[in-house]
Design an enzyme around this catalytic site. Structure first.
Site, PDB file in Angstrom:
ATOM      1  N   GLY A 145       0.824  -1.204   0.000  1.00 10.82           N
ATOM      2  CA  GLY A 145       0.000   0.000   0.000  1.00 10.82           C
ATOM      3  C   GLY A 145       0.856   1.251   0.000  1.00 10.82           C
ATOM      4  CD  GLN A 177       3.307   5.827   2.516  1.00 15.49           C
ATOM      5  OE1 GLN A 177       2.322   5.287   2.033  1.00 15.49           O
ATOM      6  NE2 GLN A 177       4.298   5.148   3.062  1.00 15.49           N
ATOM      7  CB  CYS A 235       5.133   1.885   7.135  1.00 20.06           C
ATOM      8  SG  CYS A 235       4.662   3.440   6.372  1.00 20.06           S
ATOM      9  CG  LEU A 236       6.688   0.902   1.068  1.00 18.39           C
ATOM     10  CD1 LEU A 236       5.950   1.130  -0.243  1.00 18.39           C
ATOM     11  CD2 LEU A 236       7.947   0.078   0.832  1.00 18.39           C
ATOM     12  CG  HIS A 261      -0.570   0.955   7.280  1.00 19.33           C
ATOM     13  ND1 HIS A 261       0.420   0.453   8.095  1.00 19.33           N
ATOM     14  CD2 HIS A 261       0.056   1.834   6.451  1.00 19.33           C
ATOM     15  CE1 HIS A 261       1.572   1.022   7.780  1.00 19.33           C
ATOM     16  NE2 HIS A 261       1.382   1.862   6.778  1.00 19.33           N
ATOM     17  CD  GLU A 262      -1.262   2.460   2.698  1.00 19.29           C
ATOM     18  OE1 GLU A 262      -0.913   3.637   2.508  1.00 19.29           O
ATOM     19  OE2 GLU A 262      -0.436   1.561   2.968  1.00 19.29           O
ATOM     20  CG  HIS A 297       0.192   6.565   5.517  1.00 19.98           C
ATOM     21  ND1 HIS A 297       1.343   7.022   6.107  1.00 19.98           N
ATOM     22  CD2 HIS A 297       0.432   5.257   5.232  1.00 19.98           C
ATOM     23  CE1 HIS A 297       2.233   6.042   6.191  1.00 19.98           C
ATOM     24  NE2 HIS A 297       1.696   4.949   5.677  1.00 19.98           N
TER      25      HIS A 297
HETATM   26 NI    NI Z   1       2.598   3.055   5.526  1.00 20.14          NI
END
Ligand code: NI
Length: 182
Positions: free
Chosen positions: A60, A65, A110-111, A153-154, A157
């Site tokens: 995701g 991000q 998480c990226l 999670h997204e 963000h």
């Molecule tokens: Ni993330």
């Protein structure tokens, strides 16, 4: 092509912004960003390509991000070995959720968080999301288990929240017995 280094790291304050609602029609730039995000996530989950392009695997990615404070995210979900489903959620919200809570045993990733973080992140086991597709049509998407976790999670963000915020550093496994591990 998007590279891992283009994704903001947790130290970047922009990740703390509350992203703004998207207006339709989408701009050319947003459409391009969505395509780029999907391409990254897809390639990153194919070992040969992730190695070749040095991509950290992820399922995701939210616009913020990439430094874009707009309320959309994409998820590329491997529902069967080598088979992927793309989800694009614009202006998403949770309209219903299970009472049951779950967490990922090995911890969420998480990226934007480039370090291992231990601990439990409580999530609803099932959610129904309301969102808009790229043409501005309202859609409802039901998700369970790992896909439901990914959506939550997204969505975090878009509100400036990272998964690490949910973990109590003094007691990272608090509430373990009240939730189901997946
Ligand atoms: Ni993330």
């Amino acid at each position: 092509m998007l590279k891992t280094r283009d994704i903001l790291d947790e130290a970047d304050k922009r990740l703390r912004l509350v992203s703004k609602e998207v207006k339709f029609p989408l701009t050319k730039e947003d459409k391009k960003n969505i395509d780029t995000m999907i391409e990254y996530l897809h390639n990153s989950q194919i070992p040969k390509l992730s190695e070749e392009y040095d991509l950290r695997p992820g399922m995701g990615l939210s616009a913020i991000q990439l430094g874009i404070p707009k309320r959309y995210f994409v998820v590329v979900y491997e529902y069967e070995e080598g088979k992927f489903e793309n989800y694009i959620l614009i202006n998403p919200k949770i309209i219903s959720n299970s009472m049951e809570m779950i967490y990922v045993a090995e911890g969420e990733g998480c990226l934007s968080v480039n370090r291992p973080v231990e601990g439990i992140v409580p999530r609803f086991a099932r959610v129904t999301m309301e969102a808009y597709d790229m043409d501005g049509n309202k859609v409802h998407i039901r998700a369970r288990e790992d896909l439901a976790i990914c959506f939550q999670h997204e969505l975090d963000h878009l509100n400036g929240i990272l998964f690490i915020d949910h973990i109590d550093p003094k007691n990272p496994f608090k509430g373990k017995d009240e939730m189901r591990e997946i």
